[in-house]
Enzyme design. Sequence first.
Site, short mmCIF file in Angstrom:
data_model
loop_
_atom_site.label_atom_id
_atom_site.label_comp_id
_atom_site.label_asym_id
_atom_site.label_seq_id
_atom_site.Cartn_x
_atom_site.Cartn_y
_atom_site.Cartn_z
N ASN A 171 7.29 0.58 -5.27
CA ASN A 171 7.98 1.91 -4.54
C ASN A 171 9.49 1.44 -4.17
O ASN A 171 9.74 0.72 -3.36
CB ASN A 171 7.33 2.44 -3.47
N TRP A 172 10.35 1.66 -5.12
CA TRP A 172 11.79 1.26 -4.90
C TRP A 172 12.50 2.11 -3.99
O TRP A 172 13.53 1.55 -3.55
CB TRP A 172 12.50 1.51 -6.30
N LYS A 173 11.89 3.14 -3.56
CA LYS A 173 12.39 3.98 -2.48
C LYS A 173 13.98 4.30 -2.93
O LYS A 173 14.24 4.49 -4.18
CB LYS A 173 12.34 3.17 -1.06
N HIS A 187 4.29 10.27 0.85
CA HIS A 187 4.69 8.89 1.45
C HIS A 187 5.21 9.11 2.94
O HIS A 187 5.88 10.27 3.28
CB HIS A 187 5.98 8.30 0.62
N GLU A 243 7.66 8.16 4.58
CA GLU A 243 9.09 8.42 4.78
C GLU A 243 9.28 9.95 4.67
O GLU A 243 10.11 10.46 5.06
CB GLU A 243 9.75 7.48 4.22
N GLU A 252 -1.24 3.35 3.64
CA GLU A 252 -0.08 2.52 4.04
C GLU A 252 -0.14 2.82 5.69
O GLU A 252 0.56 4.01 6.16
CB GLU A 252 1.12 3.29 3.36
N GLY A 267 7.76 -1.69 5.80
CA GLY A 267 9.09 -2.33 6.18
C GLY A 267 9.33 -3.08 7.43
O GLY A 267 10.54 -3.42 7.82
N SER A 324 4.43 -3.84 3.83
CA SER A 324 4.87 -5.35 3.72
C SER A 324 3.82 -6.33 3.07
O SER A 324 3.60 -7.54 3.44
CB SER A 324 4.68 -5.77 5.32
N GLY A 372 6.86 -1.94 -1.46
CA GLY A 372 8.22 -1.43 -1.22
C GLY A 372 9.18 -2.73 -1.34
O GLY A 372 9.53 -2.85 -2.55
N GLY A 373 9.61 -3.29 -0.38
CA GLY A 373 10.77 -4.48 -0.47
C GLY A 373 10.39 -5.24 -1.81
O GLY A 373 11.41 -5.62 -2.28
P1 13P Z 1 7.11 -2.26 2.35
O1 13P Z 1 6.44 -2.92 1.22
O2 13P Z 1 8.72 -2.41 2.39
O3 13P Z 1 6.52 -2.49 3.71
O4 13P Z 1 7.14 -0.86 1.90
C1 13P Z 1 5.73 -0.29 1.68
C2 13P Z 1 5.87 0.97 1.21
O5 13P Z 1 6.25 2.15 1.80
C3 13P Z 1 5.35 1.27 -0.19
O6 13P Z 1 5.29 2.50 -0.43
#
Ligand code: 13P
Length: 280
Positions: free
Chosen positions: A39-41, A124, A126, A196, A202, A242, A263-264
């Site tokens: 998930n590149w956000k 998600h 967010e 999640e 994050g 994470s 994510g990251g």
């Molecule tokens: P991180 O891997 O950066 O914690 O993000 C997880 C995430 O929200 C994937 O959708």
Amino acid sequence: QPDLFSTLKGNLGSPYFAPFQNDKEKGWIHMRKYVIAGNWKMNKTPDEATALINELKPLVAGASCDVVVGVPFVDLPAALEAVKGTAIGVAAQNCHWEKSGAFTGEVSAEMLKAMKVGYVIIGHSERRTYFGDTDVTVQKRVRAALDAGLTVILCVGEYLEQREQGVTGEVVAMQTKIALGGVTEEELKRIIIAYEPVWAIGTGRTATAQQANEVCALIRNTLAGLYSWTCADDVVVQYGGSMNAGNAAELLAQPDVDGGLIGGASLKPQDFAAIVAAAK
Ligand code: 13P
């Protein structure tokens, strides 16, 4: 909160134990196919998306799991072009429930379908936290995505306060039930669920492998209640929060963790490829 999951204690998912097969040489092996999705956000321009995917391609060419990249809407054309000839799937990060209309700033599932996007991330945390998505709007988005033929990566997860209050199980079961309202057994085959925990996203604070497995098993238990154990056994339940090259193997070794939503670490091809390699 040891009592929260008491009903699941000692129950590794299904009573039929389908996720595992006893192999003489390897011992218990994971039977569901893993899905590792990035998930590149809100990261990467179209040119940067092309470059990242081109770097990723040789690194995941021999993957034994499904690999998906979830990119911003404006990167979809570049990503779809870059993955051509590979097994990498492309996901959008949201979709609207109406086919078209006066919804400034939104993108419909039908539009994604027209572009031949295969997956869409829905619900998600967010989106729920910053953009007002609710269990009800998540349900509507899931419906539209399924109607458009997309595969849904449905995100659920509790806030830290909810975990501390001991209501993780209730929260995650409720989110799952509402999101899947009206989803048929046949449509469930196009649902991936990503657990999640919001406190792990994050933050570098990963859930322990046991915490991740407990809630993924609880989600499967919820699916068994809604459908059947046979259906629930086939659903891919990912962990996200994470997850990185260092902790992926332990998380993915859990019987009810069938992949990751990353994510990251998905923005770094080497790290993402290491997670993909751990999914076997
Ligand atoms: P991180 O891997 O950066 O914690 O993000 C997880 C995430 O929200 C994937 O959708």
